[in-house]
Design a protein around this motif. Structure first.
Motif, PDB file in Angstrom:
ATOM      1  N   GLY A  21      15.905  15.822  -9.209  1.00 55.67           N
ATOM      2  CA  GLY A  21      15.569  17.231  -9.004  1.00 55.67           C
ATOM      3  C   GLY A  21      14.072  17.464  -8.989  1.00 55.67           C
ATOM      4  O   GLY A  21      13.561  18.271  -8.204  1.00 55.67           O
ATOM      5  N   ASN A  22      13.360  16.764  -9.834  1.00 59.22           N
ATOM      6  CA  ASN A  22      11.905  16.870  -9.878  1.00 59.22           C
ATOM      7  C   ASN A  22      11.293  16.366  -8.568  1.00 59.22           C
ATOM      8  O   ASN A  22      10.343  16.960  -8.051  1.00 59.22           O
ATOM      9  N   CYS A  23      11.831  15.297  -8.022  1.00 64.28           N
ATOM     10  CA  CYS A  23      11.358  14.775  -6.735  1.00 64.28           C
ATOM     11  C   CYS A  23      11.670  15.746  -5.603  1.00 64.28           C
ATOM     12  O   CYS A  23      10.841  15.960  -4.709  1.00 64.28           O
ATOM     13  N   ILE A  24      12.845  16.347  -5.639  1.00 68.08           N
ATOM     14  CA  ILE A  24      13.229  17.334  -4.624  1.00 68.08           C
ATOM     15  C   ILE A  24      12.285  18.537  -4.688  1.00 68.08           C
ATOM     16  O   ILE A  24      11.857  19.062  -3.660  1.00 68.08           O
ATOM     17  N   TYR A  25      11.934  18.950  -5.891  1.00 68.04           N
ATOM     18  CA  TYR A  25      11.003  20.068  -6.049  1.00 68.04           C
ATOM     19  C   TYR A  25       9.645  19.729  -5.436  1.00 68.04           C
ATOM     20  O   TYR A  25       9.083  20.527  -4.667  1.00 68.04           O
ATOM     21  N   ALA A  26       9.116  18.558  -5.746  1.00 68.64           N
ATOM     22  CA  ALA A  26       7.805  18.155  -5.216  1.00 68.64           C
ATOM     23  C   ALA A  26       7.831  18.090  -3.690  1.00 68.64           C
ATOM     24  O   ALA A  26       6.913  18.574  -3.016  1.00 68.64           O
ATOM     25  N   LEU A  27       8.874  17.507  -3.148  1.00 71.71           N
ATOM     26  CA  LEU A  27       9.026  17.394  -1.691  1.00 71.71           C
ATOM     27  C   LEU A  27       9.125  18.777  -1.052  1.00 71.71           C
ATOM     28  O   LEU A  27       8.452  19.066  -0.055  1.00 71.71           O
ATOM     29  N   THR A  28       9.943  19.630  -1.648  1.00 74.29           N
ATOM     30  CA  THR A  28      10.166  20.966  -1.092  1.00 74.29           C
ATOM     31  C   THR A  28       8.905  21.814  -1.150  1.00 74.29           C
ATOM     32  O   THR A  28       8.578  22.525  -0.189  1.00 74.29           O
ATOM     33  N   TYR A  29       8.192  21.744  -2.252  1.00 70.90           N
ATOM     34  CA  TYR A  29       6.960  22.521  -2.378  1.00 70.90           C
ATOM     35  C   TYR A  29       5.989  22.137  -1.256  1.00 70.90           C
ATOM     36  O   TYR A  29       5.448  23.004  -0.564  1.00 70.90           O
ATOM     37  N   ALA A  30       5.793  20.846  -1.069  1.00 66.54           N
ATOM     38  CA  ALA A  30       4.871  20.371  -0.029  1.00 66.54           C
ATOM     39  C   ALA A  30       5.396  20.717   1.363  1.00 66.54           C
ATOM     40  O   ALA A  30       4.640  21.167   2.231  1.00 66.54           O
ATOM     41  N   PHE A  31       6.686  20.505   1.582  1.00 64.91           N
ATOM     42  CA  PHE A  31       7.298  20.786   2.885  1.00 64.91           C
ATOM     43  C   PHE A  31       7.145  22.265   3.250  1.00 64.91           C
ATOM     44  O   PHE A  31       6.707  22.604   4.358  1.00 64.91           O
ATOM     45  N   ALA A  32       7.528  23.149   2.352  1.00 66.19           N
ATOM     46  CA  ALA A  32       7.511  24.585   2.628  1.00 66.19           C
ATOM     47  C   ALA A  32       6.102  25.077   2.928  1.00 66.19           C
ATOM     48  O   ALA A  32       5.905  25.894   3.835  1.00 66.19           O
ATOM     49  N   HIS A  33       5.128  24.572   2.197  1.00 68.38           N
ATOM     50  CA  HIS A  33       3.755  25.019   2.406  1.00 68.38           C
ATOM     51  C   HIS A  33       3.108  24.383   3.639  1.00 68.38           C
ATOM     52  O   HIS A  33       2.132  24.918   4.156  1.00 68.38           O
ATOM     53  N   ARG A  34       3.655  23.287   4.099  1.00 66.67           N
ATOM     54  CA  ARG A  34       3.104  22.639   5.286  1.00 66.67           C
ATOM     55  C   ARG A  34       3.783  23.095   6.578  1.00 66.67           C
ATOM     56  O   ARG A  34       3.128  23.269   7.602  1.00 66.67           O
ATOM     57  N   LEU A 123       5.178  10.506  -4.761  1.00 64.86           N
ATOM     58  CA  LEU A 123       5.563   9.710  -3.594  1.00 64.86           C
ATOM     59  C   LEU A 123       6.212  10.599  -2.529  1.00 64.86           C
ATOM     60  O   LEU A 123       5.905  10.486  -1.341  1.00 64.86           O
ATOM     61  N   TYR A 124       7.062  11.495  -2.957  1.00 58.62           N
ATOM     62  CA  TYR A 124       7.756  12.387  -2.028  1.00 58.62           C
ATOM     63  C   TYR A 124       6.818  13.472  -1.499  1.00 58.62           C
ATOM     64  O   TYR A 124       6.886  13.847  -0.332  1.00 58.62           O
ATOM     65  N   ARG A 125       5.960  13.952  -2.366  1.00 54.92           N
ATOM     66  CA  ARG A 125       4.985  14.968  -1.937  1.00 54.92           C
ATOM     67  C   ARG A 125       4.085  14.406  -0.848  1.00 54.92           C
ATOM     68  O   ARG A 125       3.818  15.058   0.163  1.00 54.92           O
ATOM     69  N   GLN A 126       3.640  13.166  -1.029  1.00 58.49           N
ATOM     70  CA  GLN A 126       2.773  12.530  -0.039  1.00 58.49           C
ATOM     71  C   GLN A 126       3.506  12.234   1.269  1.00 58.49           C
ATOM     72  O   GLN A 126       2.892  12.240   2.341  1.00 58.49           O
ATOM     73  N   ALA A 127       4.798  11.970   1.190  1.00 57.65           N
ATOM     74  CA  ALA A 127       5.578  11.655   2.391  1.00 57.65           C
ATOM     75  C   ALA A 127       5.535  12.799   3.398  1.00 57.65           C
ATOM     76  O   ALA A 127       5.616  12.568   4.609  1.00 57.65           O
ATOM     77  N   VAL A 128       5.395  14.023   2.908  1.00 57.20           N
ATOM     78  CA  VAL A 128       5.344  15.186   3.790  1.00 57.20           C
ATOM     79  C   VAL A 128       4.168  15.076   4.764  1.00 57.20           C
ATOM     80  O   VAL A 128       4.257  15.528   5.906  1.00 57.20           O
ATOM     81  N   ASN A 129       3.095  14.441   4.338  1.00 59.62           N
ATOM     82  CA  ASN A 129       1.916  14.297   5.192  1.00 59.62           C
ATOM     83  C   ASN A 129       2.070  13.186   6.228  1.00 59.62           C
ATOM     84  O   ASN A 129       1.310  13.142   7.191  1.00 59.62           O
ATOM     85  N   ASN A 130       3.018  12.282   6.019  1.00 61.78           N
ATOM     86  CA  ASN A 130       3.122  11.088   6.860  1.00 61.78           C
ATOM     87  C   ASN A 130       4.334  11.066   7.778  1.00 61.78           C
ATOM     88  O   ASN A 130       4.492  10.124   8.546  1.00 61.78           O
TER      89      ASN A 130
END
Length: 183
Positions: A21-34, A123-130
């Motif tokens: 869930g913590n990874c999903i949150y990090a990914l979603t935060y980055a995804f939504a803002h990008r 790791l998931y937050r950074q994936a949004v950039n790549n």
């Protein structure tokens, strides 16, 4: 000292479902803002659904010391929040004409395997950039399905613990009876 009731819980950070869930949150935060337009209400809705998913696991775990009912309810709120987020990601793909990976897609299989062993939110937050928005949305969907399996198991475990141990009033009564027998 009597530890037969009000056991201090809250070791939720060790739960695999909380970590995911913590990874999903990090990914979603980055995804939504990008990938969503500034001012789009979906940003807040997606981020808050992801946050609620992990936060309610934590709150339910701690509240479970005195209320099994509240523990189960909050864990189910976490499940419901992540289902809301799942629909947001599916809608994102649909409204943009992007492809949703099928459950038997090789990319889904690889994502499942990867997510089982990688629990660093950064790791998931950074994936949004790549990766493309389509790929990230599909990774999130795959993670959300994994989350659903894990949270369902957690709820079943909580239900079983309630059946075996009862609620706080029953535990307190048993502890008091044991105390009187010793005195």
């Amino acid at each position: 000292m009597n530890n037969t009731f009000i056991p201090q819980q809250g070791d939720y950070r060790q739960l695999r479902v909380f970590q995911l869930g913590n990874c999903i949150y990090a990914l979603t935060y980055a995804f939504a803002h990008r990938h969503l337009q500034v001012g789009d209400r979906t940003i807040d809705q997606m981020v808050q659904a992801a946050r609620s998913g992990k936060q309610n696991i934590a709150e339910g775990s701690v509240d479970g010391a005195t209320s099994r009912e509240m523990e189960i309810k909050l864990t189910n709120v976490a499940k419901a929040s992540m289902h809301e987020l799942l629909i947001d990601y599916e809608d994102y793909l649909m409204t943009r004409g992007l492809t949703k990976w099928g459950k038997d897609d090789e990319r889904v299989r690889k994502t499942r395997v990867f997510c089982r062993t990688h629990i660093d939110p950064e790791l998931y937050r950074q994936a949004v950039n790549n990766r493309t928005d389509e790929t990230i949305a599909n990774i999130a969907i795959t993670m959300l399905h994994q989350f659903d399996v894990l949270i369902t198991r957690l709820i079943e475990t909580q239900k079983q613990r309630f059946l075996e141990e009862g609620g706080i009033k029953e535990q307190m009564y048993r502890a008091r009876v044991q105390y009187r027998k010793r005195e």
